[in-house]
Design a protein around this motif. Structure first.
Motif, PDB file in Angstrom:
ATOM      1  N   ILE A 112      43.277  43.815  50.702  1.00 38.31           N
ATOM      2  CA  ILE A 112      43.478  42.558  51.046  1.00 38.31           C
ATOM      3  C   ILE A 112      44.220  41.887  50.035  1.00 38.31           C
ATOM      4  CG2 ILE A 112      42.231  40.589  51.695  1.00 38.31           C
ATOM      5  CD1 ILE A 112      40.003  42.148  52.385  1.00 38.31           C
ATOM      6  N   GLY A 113      45.452  41.561  50.156  1.00 38.72           N
ATOM      7  CA  GLY A 113      46.428  40.994  49.147  1.00 38.72           C
ATOM      8  C   GLY A 113      46.475  39.358  49.607  1.00 38.72           C
ATOM      9  N   SER A 114      46.679  38.674  48.511  1.00 40.38           N
ATOM     10  CA  SER A 114      46.651  37.130  48.810  1.00 40.38           C
ATOM     11  C   SER A 114      48.196  36.645  48.153  1.00 40.38           C
ATOM     12  CB  SER A 114      45.599  36.381  48.178  1.00 40.38           C
ATOM     13  OG  SER A 114      46.026  34.774  48.327  1.00 40.38           O
ATOM     14  N   SER A 115      48.862  35.949  49.119  1.00 40.07           N
ATOM     15  CA  SER A 115      50.048  35.368  48.535  1.00 40.07           C
ATOM     16  C   SER A 115      49.960  34.209  47.489  1.00 40.07           C
ATOM     17  CB  SER A 115      50.911  35.024  49.798  1.00 40.07           C
ATOM     18  OG  SER A 115      51.235  36.187  50.502  1.00 40.07           O
ATOM     19  N   THR A 116      48.786  34.043  47.191  1.00 40.49           N
ATOM     20  CA  THR A 116      48.667  32.759  46.620  1.00 40.49           C
ATOM     21  C   THR A 116      49.466  32.501  45.367  1.00 40.49           C
ATOM     22  OG1 THR A 116      46.972  31.270  44.901  1.00 40.49           O
ATOM     23  CG2 THR A 116      46.813  33.813  45.180  1.00 40.49           C
TER      24      THR A 116
END
Length: 500
Positions: A112-116
């Motif tokens: 699970i990667g976040s583009s934050t």
């Protein structure tokens, strides 16, 4: 490298749409969850720009696109996804809620990667059931073109999971940068924030307009930054004495009040209006989509120049093209074709920007398509990166093209390839370009010469090229050469099957 079959993208705005395009154009199925009523239109427009950009940028046969699907239910979108990219608005409470829902429905093995652009991974992991698989994967716009992705973990992260995420991103042409420590805004946005703050002061104090500030960037250090970073640029500025001399010469200036980086102007309505009005004057004659295409075309030109020097982002592009060639080879070799018939190794579709002023496919695009078909053939017989790394390659030394029909936009083309002969150093091939109805659009024949690239002269081929040519020769030699084959190429025959 790690190849995945399916990714899920939660959020399909500017950044999410770019991720979707990046995955799809690298052959990965993408399931999208975004409750925005215009999500499909927005993603479609981003994808159109990405297809256009890849058609201009990638000089290798493009792989078949992945399957795109939109879902009203998050659980359905996540079903079977091996990698999940969250790209919802930059609100920590919202991200916590969405990441919690993703954890509840995702496969236990899914990353699970976040583009934050600003939050630290430890902040995103608060309250998570499995914080070890949640990390920051911060890209830069446009995601489908700009290769850098900042990969940031916390002490809770599983290093093996982060390494797998980096491999997945490399397989899509990204350049993952493992950030050493988690920090607000990571690396890229902290640097951009410094320039942004100073630019706001320059507008606020009426020192410069938005146009003038952008001109300073794009006509000066922006050109340098496209191929060298801050420190390498300043190293050159230090002359033969290098970086130490530069620091000694300009270090004292750091104490001078040149900037206002410790302060930021209040974003009043007056300042916001001033910036908005100046920006509209600067580029309001173009729509957002027009500006995106102008940006993409400029980036592609920069990439091609850097690729010619195997430098910076150009090296990333070359590696990306190598993967496309490898995929073409793997796809062509998935099942042994009927060698007693022409080989179908390359297909493509005519893009709208391939057309000339008559509305037909322009001349050099025919050569591009036939060149891609030749590359697919060479991949099929085993000329891959490993073969070339030994100082061996195959060059085209002669081409004959016949234009037989008016090929229009959106035509799906199939290229059929026939081997008309070969010897120890040369291969003679013929291509037929057909549309969906089987109408012949054009033909091409090529003389290919095997070369020792280090010696700069022709040389005998080696395995696996020799072995695979031997395997296809019995079937291909039974196909008659077309009447239009040129005599300079026609002189090549076939090796004596009885020769040692």
């Amino acid at each position: 490298m790690t190849r995945i079959r399916k990714a899920a993208c939660v959020g399909g705005g500017v950044i999410g749409g770019g991720w979707i395009a990046r995955f799809l154009l690298n052959g990965i199925d993408v399931a999208v969850f975004d409750p925005h009523p215009e999500a499909q239109r927005i993603v479609g427009e981003v994808l159109d720009n990405a297809r256009r950009a890849y058609g201009r940028m990638i000089q290798a046969p493009l792989c078949a696109e992945g399957k795109l699907s939109f879902h009203d239910d998050l659980a359905t979108a996540l079903d079977g996804a091996e990698y999940i990219q969250e790209s919802v608005p930059e609100q920590l409470a919202l991200k916590h809620r969405v990441l919690g829902q993703i954890e509840a429905h995702a496969s236990p093995e899914a990353l699970i990667g976040s583009s934050t652009s600003g939050f630290k991974p430890s902040e995103l992991q608060e309250g998570a059931q499995h914080p070890e698989r949640i990390f920051v994967a911060h890209p830069f716009n446009p995601v489908y073109l700009v290769p850098l992705v900042e990969l940031v973990g916390s002490p809770a992260n599983d290093e093996a999971a982060l390494a797998r995420a980096a491999d997945i991103q490399r397989e899509t042409g990204m350049m993952p940068l493992r950030v050493r420590k988690e920090i607000d805004a990571h690396i890229g946005d902290r640097l951009l924030e410094a320039v942004w703050r100073e630019a706001l002061w320059l507008v606020h104090d009426d020192v410069a307009t938005t146009q003038e500030i952008d001109d300073v960037i794009r006509f000066s250090f922006g050109l340098r930054w496209a191929q060298m970073g801050l420190f390498e640029t300043y190293r050159i500025a230090g002359g033969e004495a290098g970086m130490k001399h530069f620091i000694e010469q300009f270090g004292p200036a750091l104490a001078w009040p040149w900037t206002k980086l410790m302060d930021v102007p209040e974003m009043t309505d007056e300042l916001a209006t001033k910036i908005g009005d100046q920006s509209d004057t600067q580029s309001g004659m173009h729509s957002i989509r027009e500006l995106e295409r102008i940006r993409d075309d400029n980036l592609i030109g920069i990439y091609q120049a850097l690729k010619a020097n195997d430098w910076g982002a150009g090296r990333t592009l070359r590696e990306m093209e190598d993967r496309y060639f490898e995929r073409a080879k793997a796809g062509a070799g998935a099942a042994t074709p009927d060698y007693a018939a022409p080989l179908t190794l390359h297909r493509c579709r005519v893009s709208g920007d391939w057309l000339d002023y008559n509305g037909h496919m322009t001349e050099y695009r025919y050569l591009q398509v036939f060149g891609d078909a030749t590359d697919a053939f060479l991949g099929h017989i085993g000329m891959d990166a490993a073969y070339r790394s030994a100082g061996r390659s195959v060059y085209t030394v002669e081409s004959h093209i016949r234009h037989l029909a008016e090929t229009s936009a959106n035509t799906a083309l199939t290229i059929r390839t026939t081997v008309l002969g070969h010897d120890a150093k040369r291969i003679r091939i013929h291509h037929e370009m057909l549309d969906e109805a089987g109408t012949l659009q054009a033909t091409a024949e090529h003389m290919l010469m095997h070369v020792d690239t280090q010696a700069g002269r022709a040389s005998p081929m080696a395995a696996p090229l020799t072995d695979r040519l031997a395997a296809l020769s019995p079937g291909q030699r039974g196909l008659a050469a077309p009447d239009h084959a040129g005599r300079p190429i026609r002189d090549i025959g076939w090796p004596d099957p009885g020769a040692a």
